[in-house]
Design a protein around this motif. Structure first.
Motif, PDB file in Angstrom:
ATOM      1  N   THR A 190      -1.310  16.526   3.250  1.00 26.45           N
ATOM      2  CA  THR A 190      -2.246  15.617   3.915  1.00 26.45           C
ATOM      3  C   THR A 190      -3.331  15.136   2.956  1.00 26.45           C
ATOM      4  OG1 THR A 190      -1.900  16.727   6.041  1.00 26.45           O
ATOM      5  CG2 THR A 190      -3.895  15.398   5.807  1.00 26.45           C
ATOM      6  N   THR A 191      -3.946  16.075   2.242  1.00 24.80           N
ATOM      7  CA  THR A 191      -5.013  15.712   1.314  1.00 24.80           C
ATOM      8  C   THR A 191      -4.498  14.846   0.176  1.00 24.80           C
ATOM      9  OG1 THR A 191      -6.152  17.781   1.818  1.00 24.80           O
ATOM     10  CG2 THR A 191      -6.837  16.619  -0.176  1.00 24.80           C
ATOM     11  N   LEU A 192      -3.338  15.205  -0.351  1.00 22.93           N
ATOM     12  CA  LEU A 192      -2.768  14.466  -1.477  1.00 22.93           C
ATOM     13  C   LEU A 192      -2.491  13.020  -1.106  1.00 22.93           C
ATOM     14  CD1 LEU A 192      -1.614  14.454  -4.330  1.00 22.93           C
ATOM     15  CD2 LEU A 192       0.537  15.319  -3.404  1.00 22.93           C
ATOM     16  N   VAL A 193      -1.798  12.810  -0.005  1.00 24.09           N
ATOM     17  CA  VAL A 193      -1.404  11.454   0.390  1.00 24.09           C
ATOM     18  C   VAL A 193      -2.622  10.641   0.827  1.00 24.09           C
ATOM     19  CG1 VAL A 193      -0.034  10.095   2.013  1.00 24.09           C
ATOM     20  CG2 VAL A 193       0.921  12.177   1.019  1.00 24.09           C
ATOM     21  N   SER A 194      -3.517  11.250   1.621  1.00 27.52           N
ATOM     22  CA  SER A 194      -4.665  10.495   2.120  1.00 27.52           C
ATOM     23  C   SER A 194      -5.608  10.085   0.994  1.00 27.52           C
ATOM     24  CB  SER A 194      -5.423  11.311   3.169  1.00 27.52           C
ATOM     25  OG  SER A 194      -5.938  12.499   2.613  1.00 27.52           O
TER      26      SER A 194
ATOM     27  N   MET B   2       0.822  -1.198   0.000  1.00 24.13           N
ATOM     28  CA  MET B   2       0.000   0.000   0.000  1.00 24.13           C
ATOM     29  C   MET B   2       0.862   1.256   0.000  1.00 24.13           C
ATOM     30  SD  MET B   2      -3.188   0.408  -0.217  1.00 24.13           S
ATOM     31  CE  MET B   2      -3.041   2.034   0.500  1.00 24.13           C
ATOM     32  N   ILE B   3       1.860   1.279   0.887  1.00 21.88           N
ATOM     33  CA  ILE B   3       2.697   2.476   1.009  1.00 21.88           C
ATOM     34  C   ILE B   3       3.483   2.704  -0.271  1.00 21.88           C
ATOM     35  CG2 ILE B   3       4.636   3.506   2.251  1.00 21.88           C
ATOM     36  CD1 ILE B   3       3.646   2.007   4.748  1.00 21.88           C
ATOM     37  N   SER B   4       4.111   1.645  -0.780  1.00 17.57           N
ATOM     38  CA  SER B   4       4.890   1.796  -2.012  1.00 17.57           C
ATOM     39  C   SER B   4       3.975   2.121  -3.186  1.00 17.57           C
ATOM     40  CB  SER B   4       5.677   0.515  -2.291  1.00 17.57           C
ATOM     41  OG  SER B   4       4.788  -0.584  -2.488  1.00 17.57           O
ATOM     42  N   GLY B   5       2.784   1.523  -3.197  1.00 19.17           N
ATOM     43  CA  GLY B   5       1.847   1.795  -4.282  1.00 19.17           C
ATOM     44  C   GLY B   5       1.373   3.233  -4.278  1.00 19.17           C
ATOM     45  N   THR B   6       1.070   3.760  -3.076  1.00 20.96           N
ATOM     46  CA  THR B   6       0.597   5.135  -2.969  1.00 20.96           C
ATOM     47  C   THR B   6       1.652   6.124  -3.436  1.00 20.96           C
ATOM     48  OG1 THR B   6      -0.864   4.596  -1.119  1.00 20.96           O
ATOM     49  CG2 THR B   6      -0.222   6.903  -1.372  1.00 20.96           C
ATOM     50  N   PHE B   7       2.872   5.967  -2.925  1.00 23.01           N
ATOM     51  CA  PHE B   7       3.916   6.923  -3.295  1.00 23.01           C
ATOM     52  C   PHE B   7       4.417   6.681  -4.711  1.00 23.01           C
ATOM     53  CE2 PHE B   7       3.967   7.424   1.296  1.00 23.01           C
ATOM     54  CZ  PHE B   7       4.042   8.812   1.394  1.00 23.01           C
ATOM     55  N   GLY B   8       4.218   5.458  -5.216  1.00 21.90           N
ATOM     56  CA  GLY B   8       4.540   5.209  -6.620  1.00 21.90           C
ATOM     57  C   GLY B   8       3.621   5.992  -7.540  1.00 21.90           C
ATOM     58  N   VAL B   9       2.310   5.987  -7.230  1.00 19.07           N
ATOM     59  CA  VAL B   9       1.337   6.765  -8.010  1.00 19.07           C
ATOM     60  C   VAL B   9       1.663   8.250  -7.939  1.00 19.07           C
ATOM     61  CG1 VAL B   9      -1.070   7.480  -8.133  1.00 19.07           C
ATOM     62  CG2 VAL B   9      -0.516   5.069  -7.824  1.00 19.07           C
ATOM     63  N   ILE B  10       1.930   8.743  -6.736  1.00 20.95           N
ATOM     64  CA  ILE B  10       2.242  10.165  -6.578  1.00 20.95           C
ATOM     65  C   ILE B  10       3.528  10.525  -7.311  1.00 20.95           C
ATOM     66  CG2 ILE B  10       2.844  11.965  -4.898  1.00 20.95           C
ATOM     67  CD1 ILE B  10       1.033  10.536  -2.888  1.00 20.95           C
ATOM     68  N   GLY B  11       4.541   9.667  -7.194  1.00 19.02           N
ATOM     69  CA  GLY B  11       5.824   9.950  -7.843  1.00 19.02           C
ATOM     70  C   GLY B  11       5.728   9.981  -9.356  1.00 19.02           C
ATOM     71  N   ARG B  12       4.944   9.076  -9.936  1.00 17.84           N
ATOM     72  CA  ARG B  12       4.814   9.038 -11.391  1.00 17.84           C
ATOM     73  C   ARG B  12       4.031  10.226 -11.934  1.00 17.84           C
ATOM     74  NH1 ARG B  12       4.070   3.531 -10.111  1.00 17.84           N
ATOM     75  NH2 ARG B  12       1.790   3.730 -10.165  1.00 17.84           N
TER      76      ARG B  12
ATOM     77  N   TRP C 221      -7.925  -4.676  10.635  1.00 16.00           N
ATOM     78  CA  TRP C 221      -6.752  -4.503  11.480  1.00 16.00           C
ATOM     79  C   TRP C 221      -5.570  -4.007  10.652  1.00 16.00           C
ATOM     80  CZ3 TRP C 221      -6.484  -3.692  16.349  1.00 16.00           C
ATOM     81  CH2 TRP C 221      -7.402  -4.258  17.240  1.00 16.00           C
ATOM     82  N   ALA C 222      -5.437  -4.530   9.452  1.00 12.82           N
ATOM     83  CA  ALA C 222      -4.354  -4.073   8.577  1.00 12.82           C
ATOM     84  C   ALA C 222      -4.556  -2.609   8.180  1.00 12.82           C
ATOM     85  CB  ALA C 222      -4.279  -4.946   7.323  1.00 12.82           C
ATOM     86  N   ILE C 223      -5.803  -2.247   7.889  1.00 10.89           N
ATOM     87  CA  ILE C 223      -6.106  -0.858   7.533  1.00 10.89           C
ATOM     88  C   ILE C 223      -5.858   0.058   8.732  1.00 10.89           C
ATOM     89  CG2 ILE C 223      -7.934   0.725   6.817  1.00 10.89           C
ATOM     90  CD1 ILE C 223      -9.197  -1.645   5.320  1.00 10.89           C
ATOM     91  N   PHE C 224      -6.210  -0.392   9.928  1.00  9.95           N
ATOM     92  CA  PHE C 224      -5.929   0.390  11.134  1.00  9.95           C
ATOM     93  C   PHE C 224      -4.427   0.609  11.291  1.00  9.95           C
ATOM     94  CE2 PHE C 224      -4.886   0.386  15.718  1.00  9.95           C
ATOM     95  CZ  PHE C 224      -5.472   1.593  16.066  1.00  9.95           C
ATOM     96  N   GLY C 225      -3.647  -0.427  10.988  1.00  8.32           N
ATOM     97  CA  GLY C 225      -2.191  -0.279  11.034  1.00  8.32           C
ATOM     98  C   GLY C 225      -1.698   0.791  10.064  1.00  8.32           C
ATOM     99  N   LEU C 226      -2.299   0.839   8.873  1.00 11.35           N
ATOM    100  CA  LEU C 226      -1.951   1.880   7.912  1.00 11.35           C
ATOM    101  C   LEU C 226      -2.316   3.263   8.450  1.00 11.35           C
ATOM    102  CD1 LEU C 226      -3.092   0.260   4.536  1.00 11.35           C
ATOM    103  CD2 LEU C 226      -0.743   0.781   5.219  1.00 11.35           C
ATOM    104  N   PHE C 227      -3.459   3.367   9.114  1.00 13.96           N
ATOM    105  CA  PHE C 227      -3.869   4.635   9.729  1.00 13.96           C
ATOM    106  C   PHE C 227      -2.826   5.105  10.738  1.00 13.96           C
ATOM    107  CE2 PHE C 227      -8.772   5.000   9.227  1.00 13.96           C
ATOM    108  CZ  PHE C 227      -8.633   4.822   7.859  1.00 13.96           C
ATOM    109  N   VAL C 228      -2.334   4.174  11.571  1.00 15.52           N
ATOM    110  CA  VAL C 228      -1.344   4.532  12.589  1.00 15.52           C
ATOM    111  C   VAL C 228      -0.059   5.028  11.933  1.00 15.52           C
ATOM    112  CG1 VAL C 228       0.097   3.631  14.450  1.00 15.52           C
ATOM    113  CG2 VAL C 228      -2.304   2.954  14.303  1.00 15.52           C
ATOM    114  N   ILE C 229       0.388   4.321  10.905  1.00  8.07           N
ATOM    115  CA  ILE C 229       1.603   4.737  10.185  1.00  8.07           C
ATOM    116  C   ILE C 229       1.404   6.111   9.563  1.00  8.07           C
ATOM    117  CG2 ILE C 229       3.082   4.212   8.211  1.00  8.07           C
ATOM    118  CD1 ILE C 229       2.556   1.241   8.787  1.00  8.07           C
ATOM    119  N   TYR C 230       0.227   6.327   8.988  1.00  7.45           N
ATOM    120  CA  TYR C 230      -0.077   7.615   8.352  1.00  7.45           C
ATOM    121  C   TYR C 230      -0.047   8.757   9.360  1.00  7.45           C
ATOM    122  CZ  TYR C 230      -2.921  11.301   6.243  1.00  7.45           C
ATOM    123  OH  TYR C 230      -3.386  12.513   5.789  1.00  7.45           O
ATOM    124  N   VAL C 231      -0.650   8.540  10.525  1.00  6.30           N
ATOM    125  CA  VAL C 231      -0.691   9.591  11.552  1.00  6.30           C
ATOM    126  C   VAL C 231       0.722   9.904  12.048  1.00  6.30           C
ATOM    127  CG1 VAL C 231      -1.458  10.130  13.897  1.00  6.30           C
ATOM    128  CG2 VAL C 231      -3.048   9.094  12.268  1.00  6.30           C
TER     129      VAL C 231
END
Length: 250
Positions: free
Chosen positions: A218-222, A1-11, A159-169
């Motif tokens: 914040t808006t861009l990444v979320s 998820m993290i690599s995919g998100t920043f991959g989209v933003i980077g491209r 639970w996995a999505i909650f983990g992503l929320f924690v990392i994001y915060v």
């Protein structure tokens, strides 16, 4: 998820940054400046002051919803191997802002009630509804259907999505700290020699710019992360690829 998100933003950094600045950072900065000017230049309440503040906040809200839909459209385009076209994404944003406003109101009321009930229910609802926005934009369904769709897609993955929320915060706290640290030399300065009636000092300018930049990031990444999460959930739960989301281009 993290690599995919920043991959989209980077491209598509240029297109994403342009949309985020135009519809996120700039309205935030203009509304903050307007509120500062009103607070410094007007000593008494007037209908004009109230109307100006209300219009500014409405414009900022509409721009935020247009941006959400536009970023979702652009993310789906990238995941489908298409070239991101700012005009097409903005068009999708303009056609979805009103339903997203209704979705945001209902979501806000639900989360507020959930957080009032000892916080945990609010967190559960936030995770459960985490892909309601991309579901609404991509599948062109109703607001209530978007909540149900998000609930179905996140089932068994919360639970996995909650983990992503924690990392994001945590990451957001770090970014905010870095931006505020960069702005601190200006905040601690004596201020610009401008009229007190306007209240435009180095402290205020630095704070407004830092806040606008944080809001943009914040808006861009979320939003890009939400669209990527939606794509991943559809792939793992329904066995479909990004091409299944092509209805967003119709």
């Amino acid at each position: 998820m993290i690599s995919g998100t920043f991959g989209v933003i980077g491209r598509n950094f240029g297109a994403f940054a342009l949309m985020a600045l135009l519809l996120g950072g700039l309205p935030n900065l203009l509304v903050s400046f307007g509120q500062l000017w009103i607070a410094g230049g007007v000593k008494t309440f007037s209908p004009q002051v109230f109307a100006g503040s209300a219009v500014g906040l409405i414009v900022m809200m509409v721009a935020a919803f247009v941006l959400q839909a536009a970023i979702v459209h652009a993310t789906v385009a990238d995941l489908n191997g298409r070239r991101v076209v700012v005009g097409e994404s903005l068009k999708a944003g303009l056609s979805n802002w009103l339903p997203l406003l209704g979705l945001a109101i209902l979501m806000g009321l639900g989360l507020m009630l959930g957080f009032l009930l000892l916080i945990v229910p609010g967190i559960i609802l936030a995770v459960m509804w985490s892909v309601a926005v991309p579901a609404k934009v991509v599948e062109k369904i109703g607001v209530t259907d978007a909540f149900q769709r998000s609930r179905d897609l996140t089932r068994g993955r919360r639970w996995a999505i909650f983990g992503l929320f924690v990392i994001y915060v945590i990451a957001l706290w770090i970014v905010e700290a870095l931006i505020m640290a960069a702005a601190m030399p200006f905040i601690l300065s004596k201020g610009l020699p401008t009229p007190d009636s306007v209240g435009l000092t180095t402290v205020n300018v630095a704070t407004m710019i830092a806040s606008a930049l944080i809001a943009t990031i914040t808006t861009l990444v979320s939003t890009a992360g939400g669209a990527t999460l939606y794509s991943e959930l559809r792939g793992t739960r329904e066995g479909v690829g990004p091409e299944a989301m092509a209805s967003v281009f119709d």
